[in-house]
Write a protein that holds these residues in place. Structure first.
Motif, PDB file in Angstrom:
ATOM      1  N   TYR A   1      10.855   1.784  -2.916  1.00 28.15           N
ATOM      2  CA  TYR A   1       9.960   0.706  -2.478  1.00 28.15           C
ATOM      3  C   TYR A   1       8.679   1.307  -1.892  1.00 28.15           C
ATOM      4  CZ  TYR A   1      13.635  -2.860  -2.932  1.00 28.15           C
ATOM      5  OH  TYR A   1      14.589  -3.719  -3.401  1.00 28.15           O
ATOM      6  N   THR A   2       7.538   0.631  -2.122  1.00 29.31           N
ATOM      7  CA  THR A   2       6.273   1.075  -1.544  1.00 29.31           C
ATOM      8  C   THR A   2       6.216   0.678  -0.060  1.00 29.31           C
ATOM      9  OG1 THR A   2       5.083  -0.988  -2.003  1.00 29.31           O
ATOM     10  CG2 THR A   2       5.150   0.673  -3.766  1.00 29.31           C
ATOM     11  N   THR A   3       5.222   1.243   0.661  1.00 31.03           N
ATOM     12  CA  THR A   3       5.094   0.907   2.084  1.00 31.03           C
ATOM     13  C   THR A   3       4.814  -0.586   2.281  1.00 31.03           C
ATOM     14  OG1 THR A   3       2.758   1.558   1.981  1.00 31.03           O
ATOM     15  CG2 THR A   3       4.334   3.192   2.814  1.00 31.03           C
ATOM     16  N   LEU A   4       4.037  -1.189   1.372  1.00 37.70           N
ATOM     17  CA  LEU A   4       3.748  -2.616   1.497  1.00 37.70           C
ATOM     18  C   LEU A   4       5.008  -3.440   1.269  1.00 37.70           C
ATOM     19  CD1 LEU A   4       1.632  -4.767   2.013  1.00 37.70           C
ATOM     20  CD2 LEU A   4       1.105  -4.778  -0.440  1.00 37.70           C
ATOM     21  N   GLU A   5       5.818  -3.049   0.282  1.00 39.69           N
ATOM     22  CA  GLU A   5       7.077  -3.768   0.029  1.00 39.69           C
ATOM     23  C   GLU A   5       8.041  -3.626   1.208  1.00 39.69           C
ATOM     24  OE1 GLU A   5       7.276  -3.419  -4.875  1.00 39.69           O
ATOM     25  OE2 GLU A   5       8.025  -1.794  -3.612  1.00 39.69           O
ATOM     26  N   ILE A   6       8.086  -2.447   1.816  1.00 44.30           N
ATOM     27  CA  ILE A   6       8.930  -2.253   2.987  1.00 44.30           C
ATOM     28  C   ILE A   6       8.413  -3.103   4.154  1.00 44.30           C
ATOM     29  CG2 ILE A   6       9.703  -0.581   4.726  1.00 44.30           C
ATOM     30  CD1 ILE A   6       9.615   1.540   2.500  1.00 44.30           C
ATOM     31  N   ALA A   7       7.096  -3.169   4.290  1.00 39.21           N
ATOM     32  CA  ALA A   7       6.513  -3.993   5.355  1.00 39.21           C
ATOM     33  C   ALA A   7       6.910  -5.452   5.186  1.00 39.21           C
ATOM     34  CB  ALA A   7       4.990  -3.847   5.362  1.00 39.21           C
ATOM     35  N   PHE A   8       6.951  -5.930   3.941  1.00 49.07           N
ATOM     36  CA  PHE A   8       7.333  -7.322   3.695  1.00 49.07           C
ATOM     37  C   PHE A   8       8.792  -7.590   4.069  1.00 49.07           C
ATOM     38  CE2 PHE A   8       3.437  -8.032   1.252  1.00 49.07           C
ATOM     39  CZ  PHE A   8       3.147  -9.343   1.634  1.00 49.07           C
ATOM     40  N   LEU A   9       9.634  -6.560   4.041  1.00 52.00           N
ATOM     41  CA  LEU A   9      11.021  -6.740   4.474  1.00 52.00           C
ATOM     42  C   LEU A   9      11.092  -7.156   5.942  1.00 52.00           C
ATOM     43  CD1 LEU A   9      12.726  -3.633   2.799  1.00 52.00           C
ATOM     44  CD2 LEU A   9      12.837  -6.016   2.035  1.00 52.00           C
ATOM     45  N   PHE A  10      10.075  -6.760   6.725  1.00 61.48           N
ATOM     46  CA  PHE A  10      10.036  -7.095   8.149  1.00 61.48           C
ATOM     47  C   PHE A  10       9.168  -8.314   8.435  1.00 61.48           C
ATOM     48  CE2 PHE A  10      10.938  -2.512   8.047  1.00 61.48           C
ATOM     49  CZ  PHE A  10      12.080  -2.478   8.830  1.00 61.48           C
ATOM     50  N   LEU A  11       8.619  -8.942   7.393  1.00 57.43           N
ATOM     51  CA  LEU A  11       7.712 -10.069   7.595  1.00 57.43           C
ATOM     52  C   LEU A  11       8.378 -11.197   8.375  1.00 57.43           C
ATOM     53  CD1 LEU A  11       5.050 -11.564   7.000  1.00 57.43           C
ATOM     54  CD2 LEU A  11       6.059 -12.318   4.838  1.00 57.43           C
ATOM     55  N   PHE A  12       9.562 -11.630   7.921  1.00 56.27           N
ATOM     56  CA  PHE A  12      10.258 -12.726   8.601  1.00 56.27           C
ATOM     57  C   PHE A  12      10.779 -12.289   9.966  1.00 56.27           C
ATOM     58  CE2 PHE A  12      11.533 -15.516   4.708  1.00 56.27           C
ATOM     59  CZ  PHE A  12      10.191 -15.821   4.536  1.00 56.27           C
ATOM     60  N   TYR A  13      11.145 -11.009  10.099  1.00 56.77           N
ATOM     61  CA  TYR A  13      11.615 -10.486  11.385  1.00 56.77           C
ATOM     62  C   TYR A  13      10.563 -10.732  12.457  1.00 56.77           C
ATOM     63  CZ  TYR A  13      13.010  -6.883  14.812  1.00 56.77           C
ATOM     64  OH  TYR A  13      13.364  -6.213  15.961  1.00 56.77           O
TER      65      TYR A  13
ATOM     66  N   ALA B   1      -0.459  -2.342   4.063  1.00 56.76           N
ATOM     67  CA  ALA B   1      -1.584  -2.511   3.160  1.00 56.76           C
ATOM     68  C   ALA B   1      -2.614  -1.392   3.315  1.00 56.76           C
ATOM     69  CB  ALA B   1      -2.246  -3.869   3.403  1.00 56.76           C
ATOM     70  N   VAL B   2      -2.979  -1.069   4.570  1.00 54.92           N
ATOM     71  CA  VAL B   2      -4.003  -0.057   4.821  1.00 54.92           C
ATOM     72  C   VAL B   2      -3.540   1.320   4.358  1.00 54.92           C
ATOM     73  CG1 VAL B   2      -5.264   1.169   6.645  1.00 54.92           C
ATOM     74  CG2 VAL B   2      -5.102  -1.327   6.699  1.00 54.92           C
ATOM     75  N   PHE B   3      -2.272   1.633   4.584  1.00 56.47           N
ATOM     76  CA  PHE B   3      -1.751   2.932   4.175  1.00 56.47           C
ATOM     77  C   PHE B   3      -1.898   3.133   2.668  1.00 56.47           C
ATOM     78  CE2 PHE B   3       1.521   6.001   2.988  1.00 56.47           C
ATOM     79  CZ  PHE B   3       1.382   6.982   3.964  1.00 56.47           C
ATOM     80  N   MET B   4      -1.703   2.069   1.909  1.00 58.88           N
ATOM     81  CA  MET B   4      -1.793   2.173   0.452  1.00 58.88           C
ATOM     82  C   MET B   4      -3.228   2.321  -0.034  1.00 58.88           C
ATOM     83  SD  MET B   4       1.051  -0.560  -0.924  1.00 58.88           S
ATOM     84  CE  MET B   4       0.631  -0.200  -2.615  1.00 58.88           C
ATOM     85  N   LEU B   5      -4.215   1.988   0.813  1.00 57.87           N
ATOM     86  CA  LEU B   5      -5.615   2.098   0.399  1.00 57.87           C
ATOM     87  C   LEU B   5      -6.061   3.551   0.277  1.00 57.87           C
ATOM     88  CD1 LEU B   5      -7.280  -0.750   2.517  1.00 57.87           C
ATOM     89  CD2 LEU B   5      -6.683  -0.774   0.078  1.00 57.87           C
ATOM     90  N   GLY B   6      -5.417   4.451   1.035  1.00 57.77           N
ATOM     91  CA  GLY B   6      -5.780   5.860   0.961  1.00 57.77           C
ATOM     92  C   GLY B   6      -5.310   6.496  -0.333  1.00 57.77           C
ATOM     93  N   ARG B   7      -6.123   7.382  -0.879  1.00 56.94           N
ATOM     94  CA  ARG B   7      -5.746   8.045  -2.133  1.00 56.94           C
ATOM     95  C   ARG B   7      -4.647   9.073  -1.903  1.00 56.94           C
ATOM     96  NH1 ARG B   7     -11.640   9.167  -5.101  1.00 56.94           N
ATOM     97  NH2 ARG B   7     -12.254   6.949  -5.262  1.00 56.94           N
TER      98      ARG B   7
END
Length: 412
Positions: free
Chosen positions: A39-51, A372-378
């Motif tokens: 899973y990407t960092t954004l997908e992992i972040a979404f796992l905690f969205l409802f939390y 989201a921000v982490f994924m913006l970096g190359r």
């Protein structure tokens, strides 16, 4: 047998400690397990969205429920819901379709988020029912708040390490099962609590959910930015960065972050003594909030500059985390005292609930921005730098908000 206020508080705190262990361990288990599955960092972040999202709602409504029906009910419901969330995660498998896994884990995390904030609101509100409301006891209140907050974060650090160890030794599914069993034992302690703890004498109306105090409102806004600044780089980006850049194993990352949380908790618990060493013998006030926020603003920026200048990653992260932990711990400890100093024992759960609603909202925004921000970096380093600069900006906004805080009665 009639329990004294101190005995009641001791039982609430013991349950809170057990809960905190499972909360810290579960955070590491979810991040590492799903990162391992690709899973990407954004997908992992979404796992905690409802939390985080349901934590916002829980703090708002939980304070009203606690004031109307007592803190025993909110404590019981929070503990039982965490046990349910852990049991729900036992059948999760890597063979499940990604969409199903994300939705299912988000629901389980929503239940865990509700549980966490009900439990935390109950424990922190209970302090105000123990310490008398006299001017001489403001320093004592600060001491108790610092000890509870510090011990909670130290145990959450142990939980981080526990999560990494359990994932390595037993795997994801068995680990959550063992944690559910342990928390069920801790729940049994709370059955002796009286029903009136934290209950208001007059039933609060639904409109009382929202604070009418300028101090609570402004402090809540500052808290929102403060905890957004922590989670924007610490929760998702940092564990993934350490694994990708340094090649650390899950238990090594869990142990490293766990040690940081333990040290962070020790500083929080020692906040009263540290202030005394610096010649501050009175309870903290508005100037203390502003000073520690201003100091914290520089630290994430300095870590980002160190990574940009290609300073040794392990040195930059370790030294930066240590400095951030000390200053953030003082910020958090003083904030946690101030919210109780601004309120009275009668309406404590309402005001604490509103305040921690802002805390949860800050974590939610910080966590989503992080992924989201982490994924913006190359590169991983560029992504981490972007998260750190964002953190510095959010701390600056916290400091700016604190400039509107009113003076605290009996505080200096």
């Amino acid at each position: 047998m009639k329990l004294s206020p101190l005995q009641q508080y001791g039982i609430v705190t013991a349950n809170y400690w057990a809960f905190t262990l499972t909360d810290g361990a579960l955070r590491m288990l979810v991040v590492f397990h799903f990162h391992q599955l690709g899973y990407t960092t954004l997908e992992i972040a979404f796992l905690f969205l409802f939390y985080e999202f349901f934590g916002v709602l829980t703090n708002l409504y939980g304070g009203w429920i606690g004031a109307r029906y007592g803190l025993r009910l909110t404590l019981w419901v929070g503990t039982l819901m965490q046990i349910l969330a852990l049991l729900m995660l036992m059948p999760v498998a890597g063979s499940w379709p990604k969409l199903l896994s994300v939705i299912y884990v988000m629901v389980a995390q929503a239940i865990s988020g509700i549980a966490k904030d009900l439990n935390k609101m109950s424990a922190k509100s209970a302090i105000k029912t123990v310490v008398p409301e006299t001017p001489d006891d403001q320093q004592q209140l600060f001491k108790w708040v610092a000890i509870l907050t510090g011990s909670k974060n130290a145990l959450k650090g142990v939980g981080f390490f526990l999560g990494g160890v359990l994932l390595t030794a037993f795997g994801f599914n068995a680990a959550v099962g063992w944690m559910a069993a342990g928390l069920a034992l801790a729940f049994l302690l709370t059955l002796v609590l009286p029903g009136e703890i934290g209950k208001m004498k007059s039933k609060p109306t639904f409109s009382s959910l929202f604070s009418k105090s300028q101090g609570i409102n402004v402090l809540s806004l500052a808290r929102f930015f403060l905890f957004g600044a922590r989670d924007v780089w610490f929760v998702v980006a940092l564990p993934v960065f350490l694994e990708a850049s340094l090649g650390w194993s899950f238990w090594e990352i869990g142990g490293f972050l766990g040690l940081w949380m333990i040290g962070y908790g020790i500083v929080q618990g020692s906040a009263t003594g540290l202030r005394r060493l610096w010649g501050q013998t009175t309870s903290p006030g508005v100037s203390a909030v502003q000073f520690w926020s201003a100091l914290l603003t520089a630290i994430p920026a300095l870590i980002a500059v160190a990574l940009w200048r290609q300073v040794d990653v392990a040195v930059a992260i370790t030294a930066g985390l240590a400095a951030f932990g000390v200053v953030f711990a003082m910020n958090s400890s003083i904030h946690s005292y101030m919210v109780l100093a601004y309120t009275d024992a009668e309406s404590v759960s309402l005001n604490v609930g509103f305040y921690y609603m802002a805390n949860a909202a800050g974590r939610l925004v910080g966590m989503l921005i992080s992924g989201a921000v982490f994924m913006l970096g190359r590169t991983e380093s560029a992504g981490m730098q972007a998260c750190l600069w964002t953190s510095s900006l959010l701390v600056l906004l916290s400091w700016f908000s604190s400039l509107r805080l009113p003076a605290v009665r009996n505080a200096m």
